[in-house]
Design a protein around this motif. Sequence first.
Motif, PDB file in Angstrom:
ATOM      1  N   ASN A 195     -33.038 -35.386  25.668  1.00  0.00           N
ATOM      2  CA  ASN A 195     -34.226 -35.294  26.517  1.00  0.00           C
ATOM      3  C   ASN A 195     -35.460 -35.824  25.772  1.00  0.00           C
ATOM      4  O   ASN A 195     -35.679 -35.499  24.608  1.00  0.00           O
ATOM      5  CB  ASN A 195     -34.392 -33.821  26.900  1.00  0.00           C
ATOM      6  N   CYS A 247     -37.808 -33.147  24.329  1.00  0.00           N
ATOM      7  CA  CYS A 247     -37.199 -32.538  23.139  1.00  0.00           C
ATOM      8  C   CYS A 247     -37.276 -33.495  21.956  1.00  0.00           C
ATOM      9  O   CYS A 247     -37.558 -33.080  20.826  1.00  0.00           O
ATOM     10  CB  CYS A 247     -35.750 -32.152  23.414  1.00  0.00           C
ATOM     11  N   ALA A 264     -29.084 -35.446  27.631  1.00  0.00           N
ATOM     12  CA  ALA A 264     -30.462 -35.185  28.069  1.00  0.00           C
ATOM     13  C   ALA A 264     -30.578 -33.893  28.874  1.00  0.00           C
ATOM     14  O   ALA A 264     -31.675 -33.373  29.051  1.00  0.00           O
ATOM     15  CB  ALA A 264     -30.984 -36.356  28.897  1.00  0.00           C
ATOM     16  N   LEU A 265     -29.450 -33.368  29.330  1.00  0.00           N
ATOM     17  CA  LEU A 265     -29.482 -32.180  30.182  1.00  0.00           C
ATOM     18  C   LEU A 265     -29.042 -30.905  29.471  1.00  0.00           C
ATOM     19  O   LEU A 265     -29.373 -29.807  29.921  1.00  0.00           O
ATOM     20  CB  LEU A 265     -28.583 -32.394  31.406  1.00  0.00           C
ATOM     21  N   PRO A 322     -33.313 -28.450  26.712  1.00  0.00           N
ATOM     22  CA  PRO A 322     -34.133 -29.117  27.727  1.00  0.00           C
ATOM     23  C   PRO A 322     -34.169 -28.340  29.039  1.00  0.00           C
ATOM     24  O   PRO A 322     -33.199 -27.688  29.418  1.00  0.00           O
ATOM     25  CB  PRO A 322     -33.439 -30.468  27.912  1.00  0.00           C
ATOM     26  N   LYS A 362     -35.946 -29.741  32.398  1.00  0.00           N
ATOM     27  CA  LYS A 362     -36.733 -30.760  33.111  1.00  0.00           C
ATOM     28  C   LYS A 362     -37.784 -31.367  32.171  1.00  0.00           C
ATOM     29  O   LYS A 362     -37.423 -32.019  31.209  1.00  0.00           O
ATOM     30  CB  LYS A 362     -37.329 -30.175  34.375  1.00  0.00           C
ATOM     31  N   ASP A 363     -39.075 -31.138  32.424  1.00  0.00           N
ATOM     32  CA  ASP A 363     -40.128 -31.715  31.578  1.00  0.00           C
ATOM     33  C   ASP A 363     -40.483 -30.836  30.387  1.00  0.00           C
ATOM     34  O   ASP A 363     -41.450 -31.116  29.683  1.00  0.00           O
ATOM     35  CB  ASP A 363     -41.394 -31.964  32.407  1.00  0.00           C
ATOM     36  N   CYS A 410     -39.081 -28.262  26.937  1.00  0.00           N
ATOM     37  CA  CYS A 410     -38.028 -28.140  25.936  1.00  0.00           C
ATOM     38  C   CYS A 410     -38.276 -26.869  25.143  1.00  0.00           C
ATOM     39  O   CYS A 410     -39.365 -26.670  24.607  1.00  0.00           O
ATOM     40  CB  CYS A 410     -38.039 -29.354  24.995  1.00  0.00           C
TER      41      CYS A 410
END
Length: 168
Positions: free
Chosen positions: A35, A38, A65-66, A90, A92-93, A95
Amino acid sequence: MKQFIKKITLIVFLLLSINTNASSLSDDAIERGINQTCFSYLGQIEKSYSLNGLNITFANPESPALLPSLHISTQKYNNGSSTFSATLIPDKDYCYISTVLVTSVNNQTCSEISQLKLEDNSELQTSSYADGGFTIITPKDNTYQIILTTQGETGCSMIETRMLWPGR
Protein backbone atom coordinates in the motif's frame (compact mmCIF):
# COMPACT_ATOMS: atom_id res chain seq x y z
CA MET A 1 2.50 -37.38 -3.50
CA LYS A 2 0.14 -34.87 -1.83
CA GLN A 3 2.73 -34.20 0.90
CA PHE A 4 5.39 -33.51 -1.74
CA ILE A 5 3.14 -31.04 -3.58
CA LYS A 6 2.26 -29.30 -0.30
CA LYS A 7 5.95 -28.95 0.59
CA ILE A 8 6.85 -27.58 -2.84
CA THR A 9 3.93 -25.12 -2.68
CA LEU A 10 5.03 -23.95 0.76
CA ILE A 11 8.63 -23.49 -0.37
CA VAL A 12 7.56 -21.52 -3.45
CA PHE A 13 5.27 -19.32 -1.33
CA LEU A 14 8.09 -18.62 1.14
CA LEU A 15 10.54 -17.80 -1.64
CA LEU A 16 8.04 -15.37 -3.15
CA SER A 17 7.27 -13.84 0.25
CA ILE A 18 10.78 -13.31 1.56
CA ASN A 19 13.49 -11.04 0.28
CA THR A 20 16.75 -10.62 2.15
CA ASN A 21 19.46 -8.02 1.84
CA ALA A 22 17.39 -5.45 -0.05
CA SER A 23 19.06 -2.07 -0.29
CA SER A 24 16.49 -0.73 2.18
CA LEU A 25 13.22 -1.79 3.75
CA SER A 26 11.25 0.79 1.77
CA ASP A 27 12.92 -0.20 -1.55
CA ASP A 28 11.90 -3.79 -0.98
CA ALA A 29 8.40 -2.75 0.09
CA ILE A 30 7.75 -0.74 -3.07
CA GLU A 31 9.05 -3.61 -5.22
CA ARG A 32 6.59 -5.90 -3.43
CA GLY A 33 3.68 -3.55 -4.17
CA ILE A 34 2.57 -2.73 -0.63
CA ASN A 35 0.00 0.00 0.00
CA GLN A 36 1.32 3.46 -0.98
CA THR A 37 0.41 5.06 2.36
CA CYS A 38 2.15 2.26 4.26
CA PHE A 39 5.17 2.62 2.00
CA SER A 40 5.35 6.33 2.81
CA TYR A 41 5.25 5.64 6.56
CA LEU A 42 7.85 2.88 6.28
CA GLY A 43 10.25 5.29 4.57
CA GLN A 44 9.79 7.81 7.40
CA ILE A 45 10.30 5.11 10.05
CA GLU A 46 13.39 3.82 8.27
CA LYS A 47 14.97 7.29 8.36
CA SER A 48 13.89 7.93 11.95
CA TYR A 49 15.51 4.71 13.23
CA SER A 50 18.52 4.92 10.83
CA LEU A 51 17.91 1.37 9.61
CA ASN A 52 20.61 0.02 7.30
CA GLY A 53 21.23 -3.62 8.17
CA LEU A 54 20.15 -6.97 6.81
CA ASN A 55 16.54 -6.58 5.64
CA ILE A 56 13.72 -9.10 5.29
CA THR A 57 10.22 -8.38 3.98
CA PHE A 58 7.13 -10.58 4.14
CA ALA A 59 4.25 -9.54 1.89
CA ASN A 60 1.36 -11.48 0.46
CA PRO A 61 2.32 -12.30 -3.15
CA GLU A 62 -1.26 -12.00 -4.41
CA SER A 63 -2.57 -8.91 -2.56
CA PRO A 64 0.36 -6.99 -1.03
CA ALA A 65 -1.46 -3.63 -1.13
CA LEU A 66 -4.50 -4.99 0.70
CA LEU A 67 -3.00 -7.26 3.37
CA PRO A 68 -0.56 -6.66 6.26
CA SER A 69 3.17 -6.83 5.62
CA LEU A 70 6.10 -7.47 7.96
CA HIS A 71 9.44 -5.66 7.63
CA ILE A 72 12.56 -6.62 9.61
CA SER A 73 15.99 -5.01 9.74
CA THR A 74 18.83 -6.30 11.89
CA GLN A 75 22.19 -4.71 12.62
CA LYS A 76 25.34 -5.90 14.38
CA TYR A 77 27.51 -3.62 16.52
CA ASN A 78 30.81 -4.09 18.33
CA ASN A 79 28.95 -4.20 21.68
CA GLY A 80 25.70 -5.92 20.70
CA SER A 81 23.01 -6.03 18.05
CA SER A 82 19.55 -4.73 17.25
CA THR A 83 16.53 -6.03 15.39
CA PHE A 84 13.74 -3.73 14.22
CA SER A 85 10.36 -5.04 13.14
CA ALA A 86 7.38 -3.16 11.68
CA THR A 87 3.99 -4.61 10.83
CA LEU A 88 2.07 -2.41 8.40
CA ILE A 89 -1.69 -2.89 8.16
CA PRO A 90 -3.34 -1.08 5.22
CA ASP A 91 -6.89 0.25 5.52
CA LYS A 92 -7.80 2.07 2.28
CA ASP A 93 -6.05 5.48 2.56
CA TYR A 94 -4.74 4.73 6.06
CA CYS A 95 -2.05 2.48 7.46
CA TYR A 96 -1.73 1.17 11.01
CA ILE A 97 1.77 0.51 12.28
CA SER A 98 3.16 -1.70 14.99
CA THR A 99 6.90 -1.52 15.71
CA VAL A 100 9.27 -3.46 17.92
CA LEU A 101 12.95 -2.61 18.37
CA VAL A 102 15.05 -5.11 20.29
CA THR A 103 18.57 -4.04 21.23
CA SER A 104 21.01 -6.26 23.05
CA VAL A 105 24.01 -4.57 24.69
CA ASN A 106 26.76 -6.66 26.25
CA ASN A 107 28.78 -3.96 28.03
CA GLN A 108 26.18 -1.88 29.86
CA THR A 109 23.79 -2.82 32.65
CA CYS A 110 20.06 -2.21 32.56
CA SER A 111 20.44 0.05 35.59
CA GLU A 112 22.92 2.24 33.68
CA ILE A 113 20.66 2.37 30.63
CA SER A 114 17.63 3.21 32.76
CA GLN A 115 19.57 6.03 34.44
CA LEU A 116 20.66 7.45 31.05
CA LYS A 117 17.07 7.39 29.80
CA LEU A 118 15.85 9.19 32.94
CA GLU A 119 18.60 11.82 32.61
CA ASP A 120 17.50 12.39 29.02
CA ASN A 121 13.81 12.66 29.99
CA SER A 122 12.99 13.10 33.68
CA GLU A 123 9.25 12.63 33.05
CA LEU A 124 9.64 8.95 32.19
CA GLN A 125 7.98 6.54 34.60
CA THR A 126 9.84 3.39 35.63
CA SER A 127 8.70 0.18 37.28
CA SER A 128 11.05 -2.56 38.43
CA TYR A 129 10.21 -6.25 38.82
CA ALA A 130 11.92 -9.47 39.96
CA ASP A 131 14.61 -7.76 42.06
CA GLY A 132 15.59 -5.46 39.19
CA GLY A 133 15.69 -8.20 36.57
CA PHE A 134 13.07 -6.34 34.54
CA THR A 135 12.43 -2.62 34.24
CA ILE A 136 9.58 -1.03 32.29
CA ILE A 137 10.02 2.56 31.13
CA THR A 138 6.97 4.48 29.93
CA PRO A 139 6.48 8.14 28.96
CA LYS A 140 3.51 9.99 30.46
CA ASP A 141 1.64 9.92 27.14
CA ASN A 142 2.03 6.11 26.85
CA THR A 143 3.16 6.38 23.21
CA TYR A 144 5.67 3.57 23.69
CA GLN A 145 7.13 1.24 26.30
CA ILE A 146 10.67 0.05 26.85
CA ILE A 147 11.28 -3.20 28.68
CA LEU A 148 14.81 -3.70 30.00
CA THR A 149 15.85 -7.26 30.82
CA THR A 150 19.08 -8.00 32.68
CA GLN A 151 21.49 -10.33 30.84
CA GLY A 152 24.25 -11.52 33.13
CA GLU A 153 26.50 -9.10 35.01
CA THR A 154 27.00 -6.42 32.32
CA GLY A 155 24.41 -7.08 29.62
CA CYS A 156 20.96 -5.71 28.93
CA SER A 157 18.22 -6.37 26.42
CA MET A 158 15.93 -3.44 25.54
CA ILE A 159 12.58 -3.94 23.84
CA GLU A 160 10.81 -0.79 22.62
CA THR A 161 7.23 -1.31 21.44
CA ARG A 162 4.91 1.15 19.71
CA MET A 163 1.54 1.14 17.98
CA LEU A 164 0.58 3.99 15.64
CA TRP A 165 -2.72 4.93 14.01
CA PRO A 166 -1.70 7.84 11.75
CA GLY A 167 -4.46 9.93 10.26
CA ARG A 168 -7.28 8.62 12.43
